[in-house]
Each structure stands twice: as C-alpha cells, then as structure tokens.
Enzyme design. Structure first.
Site, mmCIF file in Angstrom:
data_model
loop_
_atom_site.group_PDB
_atom_site.id
_atom_site.type_symbol
_atom_site.label_atom_id
_atom_site.label_comp_id
_atom_site.label_asym_id
_atom_site.label_seq_id
_atom_site.Cartn_x
_atom_site.Cartn_y
_atom_site.Cartn_z
ATOM 1 N N ASP A 185 61.259 8.024 -41.679
ATOM 2 C CA ASP A 185 60.108 7.344 -41.081
ATOM 3 C C ASP A 185 60.419 5.859 -41.024
ATOM 4 O OD1 ASP A 185 57.260 7.129 -40.215
ATOM 5 O OD2 ASP A 185 57.085 5.984 -42.074
ATOM 6 N N GLU A 269 61.435 10.159 -35.675
ATOM 7 C CA GLU A 269 60.330 10.221 -34.716
ATOM 8 C C GLU A 269 60.817 9.748 -33.349
ATOM 9 O OE1 GLU A 269 56.185 9.254 -36.868
ATOM 10 O OE2 GLU A 269 57.687 7.712 -37.119
ATOM 11 N N CYS A 321 48.981 16.026 -44.313
ATOM 12 C CA CYS A 321 49.486 16.205 -45.677
ATOM 13 C C CYS A 321 50.764 17.038 -45.631
ATOM 14 C CB CYS A 321 48.445 16.902 -46.550
ATOM 15 S SG CYS A 321 49.019 17.193 -48.253
ATOM 16 N N CYS A 324 50.000 20.656 -47.777
ATOM 17 C CA CYS A 324 49.115 21.721 -47.308
ATOM 18 C C CYS A 324 48.847 21.675 -45.810
ATOM 19 C CB CYS A 324 47.781 21.664 -48.067
ATOM 20 S SG CYS A 324 46.816 20.174 -47.726
ATOM 21 N N CYS A 339 45.514 13.435 -50.691
ATOM 22 C CA CYS A 339 44.926 14.595 -50.024
ATOM 23 C C CYS A 339 43.752 15.134 -50.845
ATOM 24 C CB CYS A 339 45.980 15.682 -49.852
ATOM 25 S SG CYS A 339 45.354 17.163 -49.036
ATOM 26 N N CYS A 342 44.582 19.438 -51.552
ATOM 27 C CA CYS A 342 45.567 19.913 -52.541
ATOM 28 C C CYS A 342 45.831 18.903 -53.644
ATOM 29 C CB CYS A 342 46.875 20.293 -51.843
ATOM 30 S SG CYS A 342 47.746 18.876 -51.106
ATOM 31 N N ASP A 349 54.561 6.462 -46.342
ATOM 32 C CA ASP A 349 55.761 6.601 -45.521
ATOM 33 C C ASP A 349 56.613 7.787 -45.964
ATOM 34 O OD1 ASP A 349 54.977 4.365 -44.094
ATOM 35 O OD2 ASP A 349 56.130 2.975 -45.340
#
Length: 378
Positions: A185, A269, A321, A324, A339, A342, A349
């Site tokens: 990332d 990305e 997330c 999950c 999150c 979970c 990042d």
C-alpha cells in the site's frame, strides 16, 4: 524484452557546438514536418502520413544545406516523432479526452537525436562513441552493455550535460522464485507499507529541496531576460531539479530491486495518479512520492527476473477489514483500523496492504482468505 542503458558523454567544446547545430537542424525538420501536415489539412483537407513527410526530406536538404550535417536516419526519426504525436492526438480525440494538438518546438526545446539502427551512423569503440559527421566522443561505460543494441539516443540535459541512451534487446534471465508474496500500500505518511508490517519511509525529496529551489527561482526571476546571467541562474534551477530527480530515481531503483529479490508475487493498487493530482492540497506531495515510477521499475525488474506483479482495484482496500471483510468507514485522518465486528486493531496502511495481497491472490486464482497470506505460492 527491451532494456535501456544510460551513460554520460564528455564531448569537447567543438563537438558540443556541432551537436547543438545538429539539434537545431533536426528541430527545423520536426517543425517543418508538422507545418506541412497542418497546411495540407487546412488548405486541401489532405491527410499526410509518415512516408509523405519522408519523401520531402531530399527537397528540404537541397533547399537547406545545414541539414546535411545530420545523419539521414536521425532526420527521418524527427518525422516519426511528428507522426507519433498525431497518432496520440487522434487517439485522445476518439477517447473523448482533451486532445492537445501537436505543438511546434521552440529554440532549445528539441534536445535529443535518435539513431534508429545501431551501426548505421553510430557505434561503440572501446570507451568512445563514434557518431557520423562528428567523430569520437568519450563515454563513461560504468557498467557493461548486455544484449543486442538496437537504437541509440543522444540527449542534452537541461543542465547542459550530454548522455547516450542505448535501447538493448535482451533475453529474460529468470531466477529462483521465492515462495513469499506481498501486498504493498503506497501512501504519503509512509512511502509504502508491506502486508508483513514493514514500512518504507517517505523520503520527500522535493520537500527537502523546496527552500533551495525557491531561492534559486527568485534569483532567476530577478535576472534580465536574454542575458548571460539569466542563463547561468536558469542552469542552477535546472541542477536542483536534476538532483531531486536523480535521488528519486535511485530510491525507486533500490527499493524495487529489494522487493523483486525477496518476493515472487508483488501486488500493488492500480491507482489513477493523474486523477489524484487534481487534489490541490495533496498534489505536490503525491507528485513528489512518484508511486507510478516505483511500480514501473518494479514491474520491469520483475519481468526480467521471472516474478509476478499484480495491479488490483484500489476500491475499499483501506475501508475493508482484512480479517472478516466488514466495511469499516473511516476518514483519511484515522490511521488505525479498528473493526467492531471481529475486534481487529491494526495499522490502517498494513490492513490495506493485506487486502491488496488478498485481491492479488484472487486475481491469480488462489484462495483469497488463506490465514497465511504467504503460504502456497509456487
């Protein structure tokens, strides 16, 4: 595959004068080819092509003897550049983009000569480059050229330095592929965050030179136009830009090489950097980071070494997330992913990098939800 080698040239003062005359003569051919195609359409609605302008070169050389100091294939390449500019223009028109009609080159705005066939007007002899109608130029071969040389481009940098760029055809040299895979990332807080938690610090090369550049630009603005002093101060500004670009390029080369040596699969990305630059608040920092350059260098090295680079859809990689799959909306200022479903608490990042790796695995047909993201790559 093609590979480029760039070497510094050290021409004499007399050779520099001849090289500059060659550039001006080639610039004239470029502008004349562009003007001829433009007039043909405006006056007769006739669309001229590459070979139409090539056929005009003998007449131009008869009318303008200064063109004879330039190798014939270099002049032909100027016509090729015009043709490529028109093709890009028509492609943008068809795509509905802002087309940007090909522009004429002003004095000093044409800074390279391309010899499209190595051995025809250009060749290497030891540590000297032999150019047709010029002679022998000292070249610093700081590393050997591997492969078959196809084309050679002589380029004048904005600082007045001269370089020779060799385009070489080489065979890929696959190396043993590591089992590890990684998602990356890219960002501004850290230049890059890996899915294993490692971070690459953002060097901010432009920001570090910003004050020196502003000072040099103020001195340039105070100099009277057309004077030797202004030319001298312009070269100082160009040298700062060159230093920034060199450092950024070296940084990208070093870290892309490290990634290719360590990982068999690398996922990034697929960012629309051009669109991101429209953000006026972050445009300077985004341009300074040069993520696209880093990705391109990684892809080039990976192709040569037999690695895989995957570009994935960037949507929601920071919001989802990584444990999950729940969407957890958060502002850019929130640097920790937490999150509520979970209970995963993770650096924002790093969470995005794991999601990028998952998408990369998915695009290659692997199980995207394996507990160990590095397991199972062959």
């Amino acid at each position: 595959m093609r590979k480029a080698y760039k070497y510094r040239l050290y021409p004499t003062k007399g050779q520099i004068r001849i090289l500059n005359r060659m550039l001006e003569a080639t610039r004239w051919v470029y502008n004349e080819a562009l003007a001829t195609r433009k007039r043909a359409w405006e006056e007769r609605h006739e669309s001229l092509g590459l070979y139409d302008t090539h056929s005009l070169l003998p007449r131009w050389k008869a009318e303008r003897p200064s063109l004879k100091i330039v190798h014939s294939q270099v002049l032909q390449n100027a016509c090729v550049r015009v043709d490529l500019a028109f093709k890009a223009f028509f492609r943008r028109v068809k795509a509905g983009e802002e087309p940007g009609y090909p522009r004429f080159k002003g004095p000093g705005r044409y800074d390279s000569l391309t010899y499209p066939q190595y051995g025809n007007g250009v060749r290497l002899e030891g540590r000297h480059l032999i150019l047709s109608k010029l002679g022998s130029i000292k070249v610093v071969l700081h590393r050997p050229i591997e492969g078959t040389i196809k084309t050679v481009t002589i380029r004048r940098a904005s600082t007045g330095k001269w370089y020779a760029c060799f385009s070489v055809e080489v065979e890929p040299s696959p190396q043993p592929v590591p089992d590890a895979a990684v998602g990356i990332d890219v960002g501004l807080e850290s230049f890059a965050t890996l899915s294993n938690g490692e971070k690459i610090a953002n060097p901010r090369f432009f920001r570090r030179e910003e004050k020196a550049l502003a000072k040099a630009q103020r001195r340039l603005a105070r100099a009277e136009k057309g004077t030797p002093e202004r030319a001298k101060r312009r070269k100082v500004v160009a040298r700062i830009h060159e230093r920034i670009a060199n450092r950024r390029r070296d940084f990208a080369h070093q870290h892309s090489r490290t990634l290719v040596n360590r990982f068999g699969i690398i996922a990034f990305e697929d960012l629309n950097v051009q669109g991101m630059l429209e953000n006026r608040c972050l445009a300077k920092s985004i341009a300074d980071a040069a993520w696209k350059q880093f990705v391109q260098y990684t892809m080039s090295k990976a192709a040569e070494a037999g690695r895989r680079v995957v570009l994935v859809d960037p949507r929601n990689t920071s919001q989802r997330c990584s444990r999950c799959g729940q969407l957890v909306q958060k502002d850019v200022s929130v640097r920790v992913h937490s999150c509520p479903v979970c209970g995963l608490v993770l650096d924002r990042d790093e969470n995005a990098a794991i999601n990028i790796l998952r998408l990369g695995r998915q695009s290659l047909g692997a199980n995207p939800w394996k507990p160990n993201p590095f397991e199972g790559w062959e």
